[in-house]
Design a protein around this motif. Structure first.
Motif, PDB file in Angstrom:
ATOM      1  N   ILE A  61       0.869  -1.183   0.000  1.00  0.00           N
ATOM      2  CA  ILE A  61       0.000   0.000   0.000  1.00  0.00           C
ATOM      3  C   ILE A  61       0.896   1.220   0.000  1.00  0.00           C
ATOM      4  CG2 ILE A  61      -1.926   1.164   1.134  1.00  0.00           C
ATOM      5  CD1 ILE A  61      -2.452  -1.426   2.657  1.00  0.00           C
ATOM      6  N   HIS A  62       0.848   1.976  -1.035  1.00  0.00           N
ATOM      7  CA  HIS A  62       1.762   3.104  -1.171  1.00  0.00           C
ATOM      8  C   HIS A  62       1.562   4.142  -0.068  1.00  0.00           C
ATOM      9  CE1 HIS A  62       3.237   1.543  -4.867  1.00  0.00           C
ATOM     10  NE2 HIS A  62       2.071   1.649  -5.495  1.00  0.00           N
ATOM     11  N   GLU A  63       2.677   4.562   0.501  1.00  0.00           N
ATOM     12  CA  GLU A  63       2.769   5.696   1.431  1.00  0.00           C
ATOM     13  C   GLU A  63       2.332   5.388   2.856  1.00  0.00           C
ATOM     14  OE1 GLU A  63       0.646   8.971  -0.214  1.00  0.00           O
ATOM     15  OE2 GLU A  63       1.972   9.190  -1.948  1.00  0.00           O
ATOM     16  N   LEU A  64       1.795   4.204   3.149  1.00  0.00           N
ATOM     17  CA  LEU A  64       1.267   3.941   4.490  1.00  0.00           C
ATOM     18  C   LEU A  64       2.297   3.264   5.397  1.00  0.00           C
ATOM     19  CD1 LEU A  64      -2.439   2.772   4.195  1.00  0.00           C
ATOM     20  CD2 LEU A  64      -1.519   5.052   4.565  1.00  0.00           C
ATOM     21  N   VAL A  65       2.388   3.771   6.623  1.00  0.00           N
ATOM     22  CA  VAL A  65       3.191   3.145   7.672  1.00  0.00           C
ATOM     23  C   VAL A  65       2.331   3.093   8.936  1.00  0.00           C
ATOM     24  CG1 VAL A  65       5.284   3.240   9.079  1.00  0.00           C
ATOM     25  CG2 VAL A  65       5.323   4.082   6.718  1.00  0.00           C
ATOM     26  N   PHE A  66       2.184   1.908   9.514  1.00  0.00           N
ATOM     27  CA  PHE A  66       1.427   1.743  10.756  1.00  0.00           C
ATOM     28  C   PHE A  66       2.430   1.693  11.909  1.00  0.00           C
ATOM     29  CE2 PHE A  66      -0.997  -0.118   7.327  1.00  0.00           C
ATOM     30  CZ  PHE A  66      -2.275   0.360   7.545  1.00  0.00           C
ATOM     31  N   VAL A  67       2.160   2.444  12.969  1.00  0.00           N
ATOM     32  CA  VAL A  67       3.104   2.491  14.088  1.00  0.00           C
ATOM     33  C   VAL A  67       2.329   2.539  15.402  1.00  0.00           C
ATOM     34  CG1 VAL A  67       3.291   5.001  13.844  1.00  0.00           C
ATOM     35  CG2 VAL A  67       5.031   3.742  15.120  1.00  0.00           C
ATOM     36  N   ARG A  68       2.846   1.811  16.397  1.00  0.00           N
ATOM     37  CA  ARG A  68       2.216   1.808  17.728  1.00  0.00           C
ATOM     38  C   ARG A  68       3.054   2.679  18.660  1.00  0.00           C
ATOM     39  NH1 ARG A  68       0.705  -0.550  22.610  1.00  0.00           N
ATOM     40  NH2 ARG A  68      -1.521  -1.096  22.637  1.00  0.00           N
ATOM     41  N   ALA A  69       2.483   3.789  19.036  1.00  0.00           N
ATOM     42  CA  ALA A  69       3.168   4.749  19.900  1.00  0.00           C
ATOM     43  C   ALA A  69       2.121   5.724  20.430  1.00  0.00           C
ATOM     44  CB  ALA A  69       4.247   5.495  19.112  1.00  0.00           C
ATOM     45  N   SER A  70       2.552   6.655  21.239  1.00  0.00           N
ATOM     46  CA  SER A  70       1.628   7.714  21.660  1.00  0.00           C
ATOM     47  C   SER A  70       1.695   8.839  20.627  1.00  0.00           C
ATOM     48  CB  SER A  70       2.009   8.251  23.033  1.00  0.00           C
ATOM     49  OG  SER A  70       3.224   8.984  22.964  1.00  0.00           O
ATOM     50  N   GLN A  71       0.672   9.663  20.598  1.00  0.00           N
ATOM     51  CA  GLN A  71       0.646  10.785  19.650  1.00  0.00           C
ATOM     52  C   GLN A  71       1.788  11.749  19.938  1.00  0.00           C
ATOM     53  OE1 GLN A  71      -3.247  12.489  19.172  1.00  0.00           O
ATOM     54  NE2 GLN A  71      -2.463  14.323  18.162  1.00  0.00           N
ATOM     55  N   GLU A  72       2.072  11.949  21.218  1.00  0.00           N
ATOM     56  CA  GLU A  72       3.167  12.852  21.587  1.00  0.00           C
ATOM     57  C   GLU A  72       4.503  12.308  21.080  1.00  0.00           C
ATOM     58  OE1 GLU A  72       3.007  13.371  25.777  1.00  0.00           O
ATOM     59  OE2 GLU A  72       1.402  14.876  25.708  1.00  0.00           O
ATOM     60  N   GLU A  73       4.725  10.997  21.241  1.00  0.00           N
ATOM     61  CA  GLU A  73       5.977  10.390  20.779  1.00  0.00           C
ATOM     62  C   GLU A  73       6.139  10.537  19.266  1.00  0.00           C
ATOM     63  OE1 GLU A  73       6.734   6.801  24.021  1.00  0.00           O
ATOM     64  OE2 GLU A  73       5.284   6.501  22.387  1.00  0.00           O
ATOM     65  N   LEU A  74       5.045  10.354  18.532  1.00  0.00           N
ATOM     66  CA  LEU A  74       5.129  10.454  17.078  1.00  0.00           C
ATOM     67  C   LEU A  74       5.367  11.883  16.617  1.00  0.00           C
ATOM     68  CD1 LEU A  74       2.409   7.907  15.915  1.00  0.00           C
ATOM     69  CD2 LEU A  74       4.880   7.649  15.910  1.00  0.00           C
TER      70      LEU A  74
END
Length: 348
Positions: A61-74
């Motif tokens: 899927i072009h351009e998508l990255v799934f990541v598990r973190a907090s919004q602040e960390e990202l």
């Protein structure tokens, strides 16, 4: 309210990032190096490289990255990353404005289970490309997709049934499946009201699957229908009690044959094999059910006592004077020998 909002932004959840200009792998690797769970679904593609076609693993899927973190960390990662200009939160419009898309853990788990199989022919869609009817959720019970939860749908311009796993508002992925691997979730099957008839039907279906309809592409449709009926009957019989020894043996044998037809492992058959081994010898020597059960005990469990009983009983039979029921058992014995003795043959 402000405290709840701040807490939410600190919670670790699955977010969806856009990584433009083919930065998906770079961003994923950066995040992993920083200790985060990051995932990019991949698939093989045939690409022309210097005039030659090569099979390369590329983002599905072009351009998508799934990541598990907090919004602040990202946000902190985004501002410190050298790829900052190419990274954006995927967002959805809410009443109060735009909010980053958050994927539930259970949805992400199913999505990863399915899409991690890069060798499998998966089909990816944008949510708006499919108008999926609301279907009952199902769990895959066997095969490479075991334990994945999704819905089974007919897709436009596609033949066959597809397991569909969706991340709402982000992506839909579909893989073709065998319908007999599917078990509806929370589907209630009424308990049997005629145990004898259901046990007889269960045994008949199991024998059809074992002897009349080999597991081939040509028989796939017919087998799927029978397997669906077999699984429903097994659920209907679940919890039903039998009291007479002959009924216990008949029920155990039907379940044993059904498990064999579905290719279940030996451990799952232990309750049925235990009943067969302990109760079958208690039946009268003239019982045809005892003979039939003993045939399978001898062939599948190498029960020597059962084998002696089969040989002793059949030594008194004459083909010319056999009843139709006796002839049926002789035919079943030959088919069972061909099926189960062949299974035991050592590979060259």
């Amino acid at each position: 309210m402000e405290q709840l909002l701040r807490k939410t932004k600190r919670d670790k959840r699955w977010y969806v990032l856009s990584a433009n200009y083919k930065k998906e792998i770079t961003v994923r690797d950066e995040l992993v190096a920083l200790g985060y769970q990051a995932y990019v679904p991949m698939k093989y593609e045939l690409i022309k490289v210097k005039g030659q076609r090569q099979r390369l693993l590329r983002p599905a899927i072009h351009e998508l990255v799934f990541v598990r973190a907090s919004q602040e960390e990202l946000l902190e990662y985004k501002h410190s990353s050298r790829n900052n200009p190419y990274i954006f939160f995927r967002s959805t419009r809410l009443d109060h404005g735009w909010s980053p898309i958050v994927v539930r853990d259970v949805d992400m788990e199913n999505f990863i289970k399915l899409t991690a199989m890069s060798e499998i022919g998966l089909t990816y869609f944008k949510p708006e490309e499919l108008r999926l009817a609301k279907g009952q959720q199902v769990r895959i019970m066997d095969g490479i997709f075991k334990d994945i939860v999704g819905t089974v749908q007919k897709l436009p311009h596609k033949q066959g049934d597809y397991l569909v796993v969706e991340i709402p508002g982000v992506s839909v992925v579909a893989a073709r499946i065998k319908p007999d691997f599917v078990q509806p979730i929370d589907r209630q099957v009424a308990r049997s009201t005629n145990v004898d008839a259901d046990v007889k039907r269960l045994s008949e279906i199991a024998c059809q699957l074992l002897y009349d309809l080999p597991d081939t592409t040509a028989n796939e449709s017919a087998r799927c229908v029978l397997i669906g009926e077999l699984q429903t009957i097994r659920q209907a019989l679940d919890g039903c009690k039998t009291f007479m020894p002959i009924d216990k043996v008949g029920c155990a044998l039907a379940h044993f044959l059904a498990a064999k037809a579905l290719g279940e492992d030996e451990e799952s058959m232990v309750p049925y094999t235990h009943l067969l081994q302990t109760i079958t010898p208690k039946l009268r020597s003239v019982s045809l059910l005892r003979l039939r059960a003993s045939i399978y005990l001898a062939l599948c469990l190498h029960d020597e006592e059962a084998a002696r009983f089969v040989d002793a009983t059949l030594s008194h039979w004459s083909v010319d004077t056999c009843s139709d029921r006796q002839k049926h058992i002789l035919t079943e014995k030959r088919l069972a020998e061909k099926r189960f003795l062949a299974d035991k043959q050592p590979e060259n």
